[in-house]
Design a protein around this motif. Structure first.
Motif, PDB file in Angstrom:
ATOM      1  N   ASP A 102      15.551  -5.264   5.168  1.00  0.00           N
ATOM      2  CA  ASP A 102      15.262  -6.060   3.971  1.00  0.00           C
ATOM      3  C   ASP A 102      16.520  -6.657   3.355  1.00  0.00           C
ATOM      4  O   ASP A 102      16.494  -7.768   2.822  1.00  0.00           O
ATOM      5  CB  ASP A 102      14.527  -5.222   2.915  1.00  0.00           C
ATOM      6  N   GLU A 103      17.644  -5.920   3.411  1.00  0.00           N
ATOM      7  CA  GLU A 103      18.894  -6.445   2.859  1.00  0.00           C
ATOM      8  C   GLU A 103      19.335  -7.695   3.609  1.00  0.00           C
ATOM      9  O   GLU A 103      19.760  -8.681   3.016  1.00  0.00           O
ATOM     10  CB  GLU A 103      20.001  -5.386   2.920  1.00  0.00           C
ATOM     11  N   LEU A 104      19.197  -7.667   4.931  1.00  0.00           N
ATOM     12  CA  LEU A 104      19.549  -8.821   5.751  1.00  0.00           C
ATOM     13  C   LEU A 104      18.629  -9.999   5.423  1.00  0.00           C
ATOM     14  O   LEU A 104      19.090 -11.133   5.258  1.00  0.00           O
ATOM     15  CB  LEU A 104      19.447  -8.462   7.234  1.00  0.00           C
ATOM     16  N   LYS A 105      17.365  -9.718   5.304  1.00  0.00           N
ATOM     17  CA  LYS A 105      16.392 -10.768   4.969  1.00  0.00           C
ATOM     18  C   LYS A 105      16.752 -11.412   3.630  1.00  0.00           C
ATOM     19  O   LYS A 105      16.775 -12.647   3.513  1.00  0.00           O
ATOM     20  CB  LYS A 105      14.989 -10.166   4.921  1.00  0.00           C
ATOM     21  N   ASP A 106      17.055 -10.596   2.637  1.00  0.00           N
ATOM     22  CA  ASP A 106      17.439 -11.116   1.316  1.00  0.00           C
ATOM     23  C   ASP A 106      18.702 -11.974   1.403  1.00  0.00           C
ATOM     24  O   ASP A 106      18.812 -13.006   0.742  1.00  0.00           O
ATOM     25  CB  ASP A 106      17.656  -9.971   0.325  1.00  0.00           C
ATOM     26  N   CYS A 107      19.669 -11.532   2.219  1.00  0.00           N
ATOM     27  CA  CYS A 107      20.917 -12.294   2.389  1.00  0.00           C
ATOM     28  C   CYS A 107      20.635 -13.664   2.990  1.00  0.00           C
ATOM     29  O   CYS A 107      21.170 -14.679   2.525  1.00  0.00           O
ATOM     30  CB  CYS A 107      21.900 -11.535   3.285  1.00  0.00           C
ATOM     31  N   ILE A 108      19.809 -13.699   4.012  1.00  0.00           N
ATOM     32  CA  ILE A 108      19.491 -14.973   4.670  1.00  0.00           C
ATOM     33  C   ILE A 108      18.787 -15.909   3.694  1.00  0.00           C
ATOM     34  O   ILE A 108      19.150 -17.089   3.587  1.00  0.00           O
ATOM     35  CB  ILE A 108      18.629 -14.732   5.930  1.00  0.00           C
ATOM     36  N   ILE A 109      17.821 -15.392   2.970  1.00  0.00           N
ATOM     37  CA  ILE A 109      17.081 -16.223   2.004  1.00  0.00           C
ATOM     38  C   ILE A 109      18.023 -16.768   0.940  1.00  0.00           C
ATOM     39  O   ILE A 109      18.008 -17.954   0.610  1.00  0.00           O
ATOM     40  CB  ILE A 109      15.917 -15.432   1.372  1.00  0.00           C
ATOM     41  N   LYS A 110      18.878 -15.902   0.412  1.00  0.00           N
ATOM     42  CA  LYS A 110      19.786 -16.334  -0.657  1.00  0.00           C
ATOM     43  C   LYS A 110      20.833 -17.314  -0.132  1.00  0.00           C
ATOM     44  O   LYS A 110      21.162 -18.289  -0.815  1.00  0.00           O
ATOM     45  CB  LYS A 110      20.454 -15.118  -1.304  1.00  0.00           C
ATOM     46  N   LEU A 111      21.335 -17.104   1.064  1.00  0.00           N
ATOM     47  CA  LEU A 111      22.276 -18.066   1.649  1.00  0.00           C
ATOM     48  C   LEU A 111      21.617 -19.430   1.824  1.00  0.00           C
ATOM     49  O   LEU A 111      22.220 -20.464   1.553  1.00  0.00           O
ATOM     50  CB  LEU A 111      22.803 -17.558   2.994  1.00  0.00           C
ATOM     51  N   PHE A 112      20.366 -19.430   2.244  1.00  0.00           N
ATOM     52  CA  PHE A 112      19.648 -20.703   2.407  1.00  0.00           C
ATOM     53  C   PHE A 112      19.441 -21.374   1.058  1.00  0.00           C
ATOM     54  O   PHE A 112      19.673 -22.574   0.908  1.00  0.00           O
ATOM     55  CB  PHE A 112      18.304 -20.463   3.106  1.00  0.00           C
TER      56      PHE A 112
END
Length: 196
Positions: free
Chosen positions: A135-145
């Motif tokens: 989930d942390e990785l998913k959140d990072c990807i979403i926020k970077l986008f």
């Protein structure tokens, strides 16, 4: 229908008296034309942008619920030269949307329906599994986008240190060979987050 117009699409959860529906809501949008395209959906044709559309839609949603006993969703089409074909293409996109929001985003709907089909191949299965498990990785990807790749802003909005975000990005790149600083890789990973 060749002048520049904004099309406001609507869809209902249950049938209504179509004539009454148009009579009641056409003035809200100051629409030059309104029509049902299916039993449960239709369009308002407006010649200018509507100010404070969210407040207006909140009001219409409330009236639709109380006076017509139906739930309504809207999608604001692109402000462009409209033809029958573009109206029907936008409307079909809206009809097929799985969004539960009161105002459906046309761009996000297009991405969901078009590009997500492209990533549903075995090529991306291992990346999907990795993102789904973290989930942390998913959140990072979403926020970077969402921040168009701005690492400092993404880290701030994630409430983590910039170096922590950079570490996660490097680890992900080592595991997948997908560089989240590369806009193409970031887009693919963002689309995957919408699937998992």
């Amino acid at each position: 229908m060749n002048q520049k117009q904004t099309i406001i699409h609507f869809k209902l959860s249950s049938p209504v008296d179509q004539e009454t529906w148009i009579e009641v809501f056409q003035p809200f949008f100051n629409a030059t034309q309104a029509q049902f395209l299916t039993n449960l959906s239709g369009v308002f044709l407006c010649e200018f942008d509507i100010e404070d559309v969210e407040t207006l839609i909140d009001e219409i949603t409330e009236i639709a619920s109380f006076d017509f006993s139906t739930h309504v969703q809207f999608m604001i089409g692109l402000h462009q030269q409209q033809t029958e074909e573009t109206i029907h293409q936008e409307h079909q996109l809206f009809i097929n949307s799985k969004s539960k929001e009161a105002i459906v985003n046309i761009s996000q709907t297009y991405i969901d329906q078009t590009f997500n089909n492209l990533i549903n191949t075995p090529i991306f299965d291992s990346i999907k599994d990795l993102i789904q498990a973290n989930d942390e990785l998913k959140d990072c990807i979403i926020k970077l986008f969402e921040t168009t790749g701005n690492i400092a802003q993404a880290a701030t909005e994630l409430y983590i240190h910039r170096n922590t975000l950079i570490y996660r990005m490097h680890k992900f790149q080592n595991d997948t060979n997908m560089d989240l600083k590369n806009p193409h890789h970031l887009l693919i990973c963002y689309l995957i987050t919408r699937e998992v």
